[in-house]
Design a protein around this motif. Structure first.
Motif, short mmCIF file in Angstrom:
data_model
loop_
_atom_site.label_atom_id
_atom_site.label_comp_id
_atom_site.label_asym_id
_atom_site.label_seq_id
_atom_site.Cartn_x
_atom_site.Cartn_y
_atom_site.Cartn_z
N PHE A 48 0.88 -1.17 0.00
CA PHE A 48 0.00 0.00 0.00
C PHE A 48 0.91 1.22 0.00
CE2 PHE A 48 -2.25 -3.53 1.81
CZ PHE A 48 -3.55 -3.42 1.32
N ALA A 49 1.58 1.43 -1.13
CA ALA A 49 2.72 2.34 -1.19
C ALA A 49 2.36 3.81 -1.06
CB ALA A 49 3.48 2.11 -2.49
N GLY A 50 1.14 4.19 -1.39
CA GLY A 50 0.75 5.59 -1.28
C GLY A 50 1.48 6.48 -2.28
N SER A 51 1.62 7.74 -1.92
CA SER A 51 2.25 8.72 -2.81
C SER A 51 3.75 8.85 -2.58
CB SER A 51 1.61 10.10 -2.58
OG SER A 51 1.94 10.58 -1.29
N LEU A 138 11.64 -8.60 1.59
CA LEU A 138 11.12 -7.85 2.73
C LEU A 138 9.85 -7.16 2.27
CD1 LEU A 138 11.18 -6.63 5.56
CD2 LEU A 138 12.76 -4.88 4.70
N MET A 139 8.75 -7.41 2.97
CA MET A 139 7.45 -6.89 2.56
C MET A 139 6.82 -6.07 3.69
SD MET A 139 4.13 -9.08 1.21
CE MET A 139 5.08 -9.83 -0.11
N PHE A 140 6.19 -4.97 3.31
CA PHE A 140 5.47 -4.13 4.28
C PHE A 140 4.05 -3.93 3.77
CE2 PHE A 140 4.73 0.40 5.96
CZ PHE A 140 4.21 -0.07 7.15
N LEU A 141 3.08 -4.26 4.63
CA LEU A 141 1.67 -4.08 4.29
C LEU A 141 1.05 -3.12 5.30
CD1 LEU A 141 0.66 -7.77 3.48
CD2 LEU A 141 1.37 -5.98 1.89
N ASP A 142 0.61 -1.99 4.78
CA ASP A 142 0.07 -0.91 5.60
C ASP A 142 -1.28 -0.49 5.01
OD1 ASP A 142 -0.46 1.38 7.02
OD2 ASP A 142 1.29 2.49 6.37
N PRO A 143 -2.31 -1.34 5.16
CA PRO A 143 -3.60 -1.04 4.53
C PRO A 143 -4.23 0.23 5.10
CG PRO A 143 -3.79 -2.90 6.04
CD PRO A 143 -2.33 -2.61 5.91
N TYR A 144 -5.01 0.90 4.26
CA TYR A 144 -5.64 2.15 4.67
C TYR A 144 -6.76 1.90 5.68
CZ TYR A 144 -3.09 3.55 0.54
OH TYR A 144 -2.09 3.76 -0.38
N TRP A 165 6.22 -7.30 7.57
CA TRP A 165 5.70 -6.39 8.59
C TRP A 165 4.28 -6.03 8.18
CZ3 TRP A 165 7.75 -5.08 13.21
CH2 TRP A 165 9.12 -5.29 13.42
N TYR A 166 3.33 -6.25 9.08
CA TYR A 166 1.92 -6.01 8.79
C TYR A 166 1.37 -5.03 9.83
CZ TYR A 166 -3.12 -7.20 8.28
OH TYR A 166 -4.49 -7.17 8.11
N LEU A 167 0.92 -3.88 9.36
CA LEU A 167 0.32 -2.89 10.24
C LEU A 167 -1.17 -3.22 10.35
CD1 LEU A 167 1.22 -0.27 11.78
CD2 LEU A 167 0.15 1.00 9.92
N PHE A 168 -1.49 -3.98 11.38
CA PHE A 168 -2.86 -4.47 11.54
C PHE A 168 -3.75 -3.37 12.10
CE2 PHE A 168 -6.40 -6.48 13.70
CZ PHE A 168 -6.80 -7.46 12.81
#
Length: 289
Positions: A48-51, A138-144, A165-168
């Motif tokens: 969820f890379a954003g801007s 290496l994966m980062f998941l930061d859902p909105y 890394w998961y931002l739950f």
């Protein structure tokens, strides 16, 4: 720290954003150091890379709102030498801004970046299909919000070379009414991100008190037990889930917003032990920020 002007397509954050970015960046540095002598292709994935930019807001001593713009996780990853970068983003406006920010800040790395527009739950399957045993990811998941489906985590868990890394989003817990009287729509949302409806039985118990009409009443378990249950769910599909996670709070209300969790697909006990030590140290370091 950053420009005082608002960047196109940026997100809003606060102190918790700084903590989140610190953890991701510190792990990326340590991760690449650990792999420097291994002949593997190193990949970074931001689901969820954003801007690429995040606007932080704060109040000055005189009460005026101030803002400062900082690099988000995707741009921060480009500070470090991965062989390939996959930036996924559902919003076309954000992905356009991200491309512009990458070209401006890291023109020498544009050729290494894959910009992918679309739903992470669908597009990530294509990315995972490109990753082999000769890679390390290496994966980062930061859902909105609550977009990330359990099925997506299952797909990741089957790729044996991913550190995740998961931002739950703890907004999921707010959907669990404490008396178990939960609208079906909210139940479905929680089930979608936890992969089971068993949470209704696991997280609620019969109250010793009856209602005015003699009906059975239910109560939700304590908040910390809900958090532990979430991590136990992750452990049903990932070989290693760190017992150390970071609760990120809204500074103004001191209310929990997210739980930043680490998990890995590597089966090696040695690798898991090293990762556990690294994660514990990095999370502890956020208290000194």
């Amino acid at each position: 720290m950053g420009k005082q002007t608002k960047q196109k397509g940026s997100h809003f954050g606060g102190e918790w954003t700084i903590q989140k970015l610190h953890i991701i960046e510190e792990y990326a540095k340590t991760y690449l150091t650990a792999l420097k002598n291994q002949k593997v292709k190193k990949i970074y994935v931001d689901g969820f890379a954003g801007s690429g930019k995040t606007e932080l807001k704060s109040s000055s001593k005189d009460g005026e709102q101030q803002s400062v713009t900082v690099d988000g996780s995707a741009l921060l990853s480009l500070k470090y030498d991965f062989d390939e970068y996959y930036f996924l983003e559902v919003d076309e406006g954000r992905i356009t801004s991200l491309k512009e920010n990458v070209k401006t800040s890291y023109p020498d790395k544009v050729h290494k970046v894959h910009f992918i527009t679309g739903d992470c739950n669908k597009k990530l399957s294509d990315v995972l299909s490109e990753i082999t045993v000769y890679h390390r990811c290496l994966m980062f998941l930061d859902p909105y919000a609550l977009e990330l489906k359990w099925e997506t985590l299952e797909k990741i868990s089957k790729c044996g070379v991913v550190d995740l890394w998961y931002l739950f989003p703890l907004s999921a817990i707010r959907l669990m009414a404490k008396d178990k009287d939960i609208p079906d729509g909210n139940k479905d949302k929680v089930t979608s991100i936890l992969g089971t409806d068993e949470w209704l039985n696991e997280l609620f118990f019969e109250s010793p008190q009856l209602s005015l009409f003699g009906d059975t009443q239910y109560e939700r378990v304590e908040y910390d037990k809900v958090l532990e249950y979430i991590k136990k769910r992750f452990a049903t599909i990932f070989p290693f889930v760190s017992p150390n996670s970071k609760i990120l709070k809204n500074e103004a209300k001191n209310s929990p917003m997210f739980m930043l969790c680490f998990m890995m697909t590597n089966q090696s006990g040695k690798a898991q032990g090293l990762a556990s030590k690294i994660v514990r140290g990095i999370i502890s370091s956020t208290e000194r920020l």
